[in-house]
Design an enzyme around this catalytic site. Structure first.
Site, PDB file in Angstrom:
ATOM      1  CG  ASP A   9      -1.595   1.277   1.478  1.00  0.00           C
ATOM      2  OD1 ASP A   9      -2.271   1.727   0.547  1.00  0.00           O
ATOM      3  OD2 ASP A   9      -1.453   1.849   2.577  1.00  0.00           O
ATOM      4  CG  ASP A  11      -1.606   7.738   0.083  1.00  0.00           C
ATOM      5  OD1 ASP A  11      -0.658   8.520   0.013  1.00  0.00           O
ATOM      6  OD2 ASP A  11      -2.407   7.548  -0.846  1.00  0.00           O
TER       7      ASP A  11
HETATM    8  C1  XBP Z   1      -5.305   6.136   0.693  1.00  0.00           C
HETATM    9  C2  XBP Z   1      -6.380   6.986   0.168  1.00  0.00           C
HETATM   10  C3  XBP Z   1      -6.063   8.087  -0.734  1.00  0.00           C
HETATM   11  C4  XBP Z   1      -5.310   9.221  -0.076  1.00  0.00           C
HETATM   12  C5  XBP Z   1      -5.360  10.455  -0.936  1.00  0.00           C
HETATM   13  O1  XBP Z   1      -4.664   5.466  -0.337  1.00  0.00           O
HETATM   14  O2  XBP Z   1      -7.510   6.763   0.475  1.00  0.00           O
HETATM   15  O3  XBP Z   1      -7.287   8.579  -1.204  1.00  0.00           O
HETATM   16  O4  XBP Z   1      -5.945   9.537   1.141  1.00  0.00           O
HETATM   17  O5  XBP Z   1      -5.040  10.158  -2.236  1.00  0.00           O
HETATM   18  P1  XBP Z   1      -3.813   4.087  -0.076  1.00  0.00           P
HETATM   19  P2  XBP Z   1      -5.824  10.887  -3.436  1.00  0.00           P
HETATM   20  O6  XBP Z   1      -4.613   3.013  -0.751  1.00  0.00           O
HETATM   21  O7  XBP Z   1      -2.463   4.275  -0.734  1.00  0.00           O
HETATM   22  O8  XBP Z   1      -3.713   3.898   1.394  1.00  0.00           O
HETATM   23  O9  XBP Z   1      -6.245  12.209  -2.953  1.00  0.00           O
HETATM   24  O10 XBP Z   1      -4.789  10.993  -4.533  1.00  0.00           O
HETATM   25  O11 XBP Z   1      -6.950   9.982  -3.819  1.00  0.00           O
HETATM   26 MG    MG Z   2      -3.005   3.247   3.211  1.00  0.00          MG
END
Ligand code: XBP
Ligand code: MG
Length: 237
Positions: A9, A11
């Site tokens: 993953d 973020d």
């Molecule tokens: C987490 C998310 C993303 C980020 C923001 O992604 O939900 O929406 O919060 O990214 P991950 P965007 O699957 O990597 O944990 O604003 O570009 O959507």
């Molecule tokens: Mg994440």
């Protein structure tokens, strides 16, 4: 025996990016002259919906007590493009370092011949910027598959992005493991059949991680994580 691939993953897992995303959204709202502002407490609640475009729609539907803009689809598309520009500039300026142990895990897993992949709900531009800023201009190329944002119709907690990544890798779920930071990410990876490890952060600590193989604060003690995950890694890359 080592897994054939580790699927990361992004973020909250590769880097603590959510504060950056939140600030970038607020700047995009301000520039557009909108009276919207996402403070940390609100953002923590908005994270119940993954994906920025979906999150803005959720905000307008469930948290904005005023009339929704008439051109909402177009507005959200424009805001998302601008937010991505702001966010990637923050990343390029060095504002989003990798979490403890991540660079070492990437290097040592790569040296062990384990394939690397990404499964995220964020945009590919954001991922490439993050990997390039932290691992150099070949950083993104260490990852054979980048499963991002709109490549699949349903974002996490749906398993779609993990299923897509597994198909691109040409591997079965039993041959891989996933690393996540959130309950929704864990649900997505588990629904795709993946053994999943979790590292928590300020936005996800205290969530329900039943079904995870193990939960770690971070990967600063990489050897302990490697033992738990059954990874045989070279002592250094
Ligand atoms: C987490 C998310 C993303 C980020 C923001 O992604 O939900 O929406 O919060 O990214 P991950 P965007 O699957 O990597 O944990 O604003 O570009 O959507
Ligand atoms: Mg994440």
């Amino acid at each position: 025996m080592n897994p054939r691939a580790i699927i990361f993953d992004v973020d909250g897992t590769l880097a603590d990016t959510e504060e950056g995303h939140r600030q970038a959204y607020n700047r995009a709202f301000e520039e557009a002259g909108l009276p919207w502002h996402w403070d940390q407490a609100l953002y923590a609640r908005l994270l119940a919906v993954t994906g920025g475009k979906e999150r803005m729609r959720h905000f307008v539907a469930d948290f904005w007590n005023s009339v929704a803009p008439t051109d909402l689809d177009d507005l959200i598309a424009r805001l998302y493009r601008r937010k991505t520009e702001i966010y990637t500039a923050m990343v390029r300026a060095g504002g989003m370092p990798l979490r403890p142990g991540i660079a070492e895990l990437i290097a040592r897993a790569h040296a062990a011949g384990i394939r690397l992949a990404v499964a995220t709900t964020t945009a590919q531009e954001n991922v490439v910027a993050l990997l390039t800023a932290n691992l150099g201009h070949n950083g993104a190329r260490l990852f054979g598959v980048l499963g991002c944002g709109d490549q699949v119709p349903h974002k996490k907690p749906a398993p779609d992005i993990y299923v897509w990544v597994l198909r691109q890798l040409g591997l079965g779920a039993a041959e891989c493991l996933a690393l996540e930071d959130s309950e929704l990410g864990l649900a997505a990876a588990r629904a795709a059949g993946l053994r999943t490890f979790v590292t928590v952060n300020a936005y996800t600590r205290g969530q329900d991680f039943r079904g995870a193989e193990a939960v770690f604060e971070d990967l600063s003690d990489l050897n302990t994580f490697a033992r738990a995950a059954g990874l045989e890694l070279p002592a250094s890359a």
